[in-house]
Design a protein around this motif. Structure first.
Motif, short mmCIF file in Angstrom:
data_model
loop_
_atom_site.label_atom_id
_atom_site.label_comp_id
_atom_site.label_asym_id
_atom_site.label_seq_id
_atom_site.Cartn_x
_atom_site.Cartn_y
_atom_site.Cartn_z
N VAL A 161 -2.63 -21.72 34.46
CA VAL A 161 -2.02 -22.30 35.65
C VAL A 161 -1.50 -21.22 36.61
O VAL A 161 -1.40 -21.46 37.82
N TYR A 162 -1.22 -20.03 36.10
CA TYR A 162 -0.76 -18.95 36.96
C TYR A 162 -1.93 -18.20 37.62
O TYR A 162 -1.72 -17.45 38.57
N GLY A 163 -3.13 -18.37 37.08
CA GLY A 163 -4.27 -17.60 37.56
C GLY A 163 -4.61 -16.42 36.69
O GLY A 163 -5.45 -15.58 37.06
N VAL A 164 -3.98 -16.30 35.52
CA VAL A 164 -4.23 -15.21 34.58
C VAL A 164 -5.32 -15.64 33.61
O VAL A 164 -5.34 -16.78 33.15
N ARG A 165 -6.21 -14.71 33.27
CA ARG A 165 -7.34 -15.03 32.41
C ARG A 165 -7.30 -14.24 31.11
O ARG A 165 -6.73 -13.15 31.05
N ASP A 166 -7.93 -14.82 30.09
CA ASP A 166 -8.18 -14.12 28.82
C ASP A 166 -6.91 -13.75 28.06
O ASP A 166 -6.88 -12.75 27.33
N MET A 167 -5.86 -14.53 28.20
CA MET A 167 -4.67 -14.28 27.38
C MET A 167 -4.95 -14.59 25.91
O MET A 167 -4.30 -14.03 25.02
#
Length: 243
Positions: A161-167
């Protein structure tokens, strides 16, 4: 190449996502209370650092080449497989904490703290905290069953939802305070402080025992030294918010 030119070159290809301030019910237990942890606003790299990006870093910072880096900063496993061949868009692994921190500093940042990483990793595509969803947790745990011998895919998975990928689902990740994740031996909840000295002890006294995916990360990071590296451990950078 000058340091300024190298920093500009690195930063040009790195997208950072603004993370708003908020609170986090961390899996880590604390001695004094169980109140949510406040996380200040920061910026987080959208994706983990890739093999291609780290190779360019080595070109401008040859002191971090495997043949030149001092042994105190990198164990024998450091970049053992090298960066030639393979997919440049796959996440870089086999990097020590020292080398990861040096890369982030060259990019004008730092490694994220554990709370910052956990805060961003709690989100799914629509919710800032999806950890109470058993379906989401099961999907994350499925990654841990993937054979470690498989080639790593490219970075750029589904954004949260924040726009961060591959966490989740790609690699483990260094955090700045990885060696402070063990529960303090003076904790009132510790029956035997000595048991906290062993590998993986960070998972002994934790608030959320259902979130096994995150607990496994705590256990792994707690077992490492800053010079260590593994084939499944990468990193991403964070930045302070300038006011």
């Amino acid at each position: 190449m000058s340091l300024a030119a190298a920093l500009i070159g690195l930063a040009a290809g790195a997208a950072y996502v603004a993370m708003p301030a908020g609170t986090l019910n961390s899996v880590l237990a604390r001695d004094t209370d169980r109140e949510p942890t406040r996380v200040a606003a920061f910026s987080l790299r959208e994706r983990p650092v890739t093999r291609g990006e780290f190779r360019r870093f080595l070109q401008s910072h040859p002191e971090w080449q495997p043949a030149q880096v001092p042994a105190v900063f990198a164990s024998p496993g450091y970049l053992r497989q090298g960066l030639q061949g393979g997919d440049d868009e796959a996440p870089v692994t086999e990097v020590s904490w020292f080398a990861a921190q040096a890369y982030c500093e060259a990019e004008g940042g730092r490694l994220p703290t554990w709370y910052e990483w956990e805060y961003a990793a709690a989100a799914d595509a629509t919710r800032t905290d999806a950890r109470g969803d058993p379906v989401w947790l099961a999907r994350i745990l499925g990654w841990y069953a993937r054979p470690a011998t498989q080639a790593l895919p490219k970075v750029g998975g589904e954004a949260n939802v924040y726009g961060v990928r591959d966490m989740h689902g790609l690699v483990w990740e260094w955090v700045d305070d990885f060696n402070a994740l063990l529960v303090n031996g003076d904790s009132r909840s510790a029956e035997d402080p000595d048991k906290l000295k062993f590998c993986g002890a960070g998972a002994i006294d934790l608030q959320d025992r259902q979130n096994y995916a995150v607990l496994m990360r705590v256990a792994l990071l707690s077992s490492l030294s800053a010079a260590d590296s593994t084939g499944s451990l990468g990193f991403r950078c964070a930045r302070e918010v300038t006011r």
